[in-house]
Design a protein around this motif. Structure first.
Motif, PDB file in Angstrom:
ATOM      1  N   LEU A  20       0.833  -1.207   0.000  1.00 30.27           N
ATOM      2  CA  LEU A  20       0.000   0.000   0.000  1.00 30.27           C
ATOM      3  C   LEU A  20       0.866   1.255   0.000  1.00 30.27           C
ATOM      4  CD1 LEU A  20      -2.926   1.165   0.285  1.00 30.27           C
ATOM      5  CD2 LEU A  20      -2.502   1.162   2.740  1.00 30.27           C
ATOM      6  N   VAL A  21       1.883   1.285   0.842  1.00 27.73           N
ATOM      7  CA  VAL A  21       2.768   2.454   0.938  1.00 27.73           C
ATOM      8  C   VAL A  21       3.545   2.647  -0.367  1.00 27.73           C
ATOM      9  CG1 VAL A  21       4.778   3.402   2.136  1.00 27.73           C
ATOM     10  CG2 VAL A  21       2.926   2.377   3.446  1.00 27.73           C
ATOM     11  N   MET A  22       4.116   1.563  -0.892  1.00 28.66           N
ATOM     12  CA  MET A  22       4.895   1.659  -2.140  1.00 28.66           C
ATOM     13  C   MET A  22       4.012   2.115  -3.299  1.00 28.66           C
ATOM     14  SD  MET A  22       8.091   0.790  -1.641  1.00 28.66           S
ATOM     15  CE  MET A  22       9.128  -0.204  -0.614  1.00 28.66           C
ATOM     16  N   GLY A  23       2.814   1.541  -3.379  1.00 22.85           N
ATOM     17  CA  GLY A  23       1.901   1.947  -4.449  1.00 22.85           C
ATOM     18  C   GLY A  23       1.491   3.403  -4.333  1.00 22.85           C
ATOM     19  N   PHE A  24       1.226   3.832  -3.114  1.00 26.59           N
ATOM     20  CA  PHE A  24       0.852   5.222  -2.887  1.00 26.59           C
ATOM     21  C   PHE A  24       1.987   6.155  -3.293  1.00 26.59           C
ATOM     22  CE2 PHE A  24       0.635   8.979  -0.180  1.00 26.59           C
ATOM     23  CZ  PHE A  24      -0.624   9.445  -0.506  1.00 26.59           C
ATOM     24  N   LYS A  76      15.952  -9.959   2.760  1.00 29.70           N
ATOM     25  CA  LYS A  76      16.990  -8.984   2.432  1.00 29.70           C
ATOM     26  C   LYS A  76      16.682  -8.304   1.100  1.00 29.70           C
ATOM     27  CE  LYS A  76      20.742 -11.230   4.925  1.00 29.70           C
ATOM     28  NZ  LYS A  76      21.981 -12.000   4.799  1.00 29.70           N
ATOM     29  N   GLY A  77      16.090  -9.031   0.170  1.00 33.36           N
ATOM     30  CA  GLY A  77      15.727  -8.454  -1.122  1.00 33.36           C
ATOM     31  C   GLY A  77      14.686  -7.364  -0.995  1.00 33.36           C
ATOM     32  N   MET A  78      13.646  -7.606  -0.178  1.00 31.03           N
ATOM     33  CA  MET A  78      12.609  -6.588   0.009  1.00 31.03           C
ATOM     34  C   MET A  78      13.191  -5.348   0.673  1.00 31.03           C
ATOM     35  SD  MET A  78       8.955  -8.397   0.879  1.00 31.03           S
ATOM     36  CE  MET A  78       9.490  -9.516   2.146  1.00 31.03           C
ATOM     37  N   ILE A  79      14.010  -5.543   1.668  1.00 28.08           N
ATOM     38  CA  ILE A  79      14.622  -4.409   2.367  1.00 28.08           C
ATOM     39  C   ILE A  79      15.558  -3.642   1.432  1.00 28.08           C
ATOM     40  CG2 ILE A  79      16.222  -3.776   4.217  1.00 28.08           C
ATOM     41  CD1 ILE A  79      14.942  -6.124   5.832  1.00 28.08           C
ATOM     42  N   ALA A  80      16.392  -4.373   0.707  1.00 24.60           N
ATOM     43  CA  ALA A  80      17.318  -3.715  -0.225  1.00 24.60           C
ATOM     44  C   ALA A  80      16.562  -2.961  -1.317  1.00 24.60           C
ATOM     45  CB  ALA A  80      18.268  -4.739  -0.850  1.00 24.60           C
ATOM     46  N   GLY A  81      15.502  -3.552  -1.845  1.00 27.17           N
ATOM     47  CA  GLY A  81      14.700  -2.880  -2.869  1.00 27.17           C
ATOM     48  C   GLY A  81      14.084  -1.592  -2.353  1.00 27.17           C
ATOM     49  N   ALA A  82      13.559  -1.633  -1.137  1.00 33.27           N
ATOM     50  CA  ALA A  82      12.976  -0.425  -0.536  1.00 33.27           C
ATOM     51  C   ALA A  82      14.038   0.648  -0.320  1.00 33.27           C
ATOM     52  CB  ALA A  82      12.288  -0.779   0.783  1.00 33.27           C
ATOM     53  N   THR A 113      12.068  -3.674  -8.966  1.00 35.95           N
ATOM     54  CA  THR A 113      12.208  -5.068  -9.366  1.00 35.95           C
ATOM     55  C   THR A 113      12.676  -5.919  -8.198  1.00 35.95           C
ATOM     56  OG1 THR A 113      12.703  -4.460 -11.640  1.00 35.95           O
ATOM     57  CG2 THR A 113      13.406  -6.634 -10.940  1.00 35.95           C
ATOM     58  N   LEU A 114      13.664  -5.444  -7.492  1.00 35.33           N
ATOM     59  CA  LEU A 114      14.196  -6.174  -6.345  1.00 35.33           C
ATOM     60  C   LEU A 114      13.109  -6.387  -5.296  1.00 35.33           C
ATOM     61  CD1 LEU A 114      16.619  -7.458  -4.969  1.00 35.33           C
ATOM     62  CD2 LEU A 114      17.378  -5.174  -4.297  1.00 35.33           C
ATOM     63  N   TRP A 115      12.373  -5.344  -5.010  1.00 33.89           N
ATOM     64  CA  TRP A 115      11.306  -5.441  -4.020  1.00 33.89           C
ATOM     65  C   TRP A 115      10.178  -6.350  -4.509  1.00 33.89           C
ATOM     66  CZ3 TRP A 115       6.173  -3.698  -3.494  1.00 33.89           C
ATOM     67  CH2 TRP A 115       5.673  -3.783  -2.186  1.00 33.89           C
ATOM     68  N   SER A 116       9.781  -6.201  -5.755  1.00 37.37           N
ATOM     69  CA  SER A 116       8.651  -6.973  -6.285  1.00 37.37           C
ATOM     70  C   SER A 116       8.951  -8.463  -6.382  1.00 37.37           C
ATOM     71  CB  SER A 116       8.251  -6.450  -7.667  1.00 37.37           C
ATOM     72  OG  SER A 116       7.802  -5.136  -7.586  1.00 37.37           O
ATOM     73  N   ILE A 117      10.104  -8.818  -6.895  1.00 42.32           N
ATOM     74  CA  ILE A 117      10.457 -10.234  -7.006  1.00 42.32           C
ATOM     75  C   ILE A 117      10.593 -10.854  -5.614  1.00 42.32           C
ATOM     76  CG2 ILE A 117      12.287 -11.842  -7.715  1.00 42.32           C
ATOM     77  CD1 ILE A 117      12.607 -10.137 -10.253  1.00 42.32           C
ATOM     78  N   SER A 118      11.175 -10.129  -4.703  1.00 43.76           N
ATOM     79  CA  SER A 118      11.285 -10.614  -3.325  1.00 43.76           C
ATOM     80  C   SER A 118       9.907 -10.763  -2.698  1.00 43.76           C
ATOM     81  CB  SER A 118      12.128  -9.649  -2.495  1.00 43.76           C
ATOM     82  OG  SER A 118      13.423  -9.535  -3.020  1.00 43.76           O
TER      83      SER A 118
END
Length: 172
Positions: A20-24, A76-82, A113-118
């Motif tokens: 929700l936050v990323m989309g916003f 780690k992927g989600m955190i790194a992507g953010a 991409t990093l966040w989404s794939i994770s």
């Protein structure tokens, strides 16, 4: 607490709220990015290239990021992507040229991409195949909700606080 309630709470907190936050945040800059690009006194064509930069970053990073997520794990992927998206938004806020904006938007695509794939890897592991369709549909609904609310707010924010202000909020 039952296992399914624990899993649901974990997914809501760790996946749906960040979605929700990323989309916003992504939606905030939809009306602003073309105006910011044009403020550098560039052609409409170059403005289009800047608008495509995030997509280009996504395109060129899909395969390497998939391999990276397999190595480092989805957390780690989600955190790194953010973190990459945060840094890129902050950099666009401070950019001094259209070339910088283009480069930072490429990094936005990489971070996304990093966040989404994770996120997808995490979703599959936590939800499992049986409920994956419903869980993915909910993420799509969150995306659609933010895609019509956030651009309007980003436009009002850009008008009231300046063209770069939505990028600062995106970073925050």
């Amino acid at each position: 607490m039952s296992e399914s309630k624990h899993t649901l709470r974990r997914v809501v907190i760790s996946l749906y709220v960040p979605t929700l936050v990323m989309g916003f945040c992504g939606g905030l800059i939809v009306p602003i990015l073309p105006l910011l690009a044009l403020s550098f006194d560039v052609s409409y064509g170059m403005t289009g290239v800047v608008l495509a930069a995030s997509g280009i970053g996504t395109l060129i990073s899909d395969l390497p990021v998939g391999t990276l997520v397999r190595r480092i794990g989805y957390r780690k992927g989600m955190i790194a992507g953010a973190i990459v998206m945060f840094a890129a938004a902050l950099a666009v806020f401070a950019a001094g040229s259209i070339v910088e904006v283009f480069i930072y938007r490429l990094f936005t695509g990489l971070g996304l991409t990093l966040w989404s794939i994770s996120r997808q890897s995490y979703l599959y592991e936590v939800i499992g195949q049986a409920r994956l369709g419903r869980a993915s549909a909910l993420m799509g609904g969150i995306h659609r909700l933010t895609s019509f609310i956030a651009p309007a707010l980003g436009g009002f924010m850009g008008e009231a606080l300046g063209l770069r202000s939505p990028f600062l909020l995106y970073a925050v």
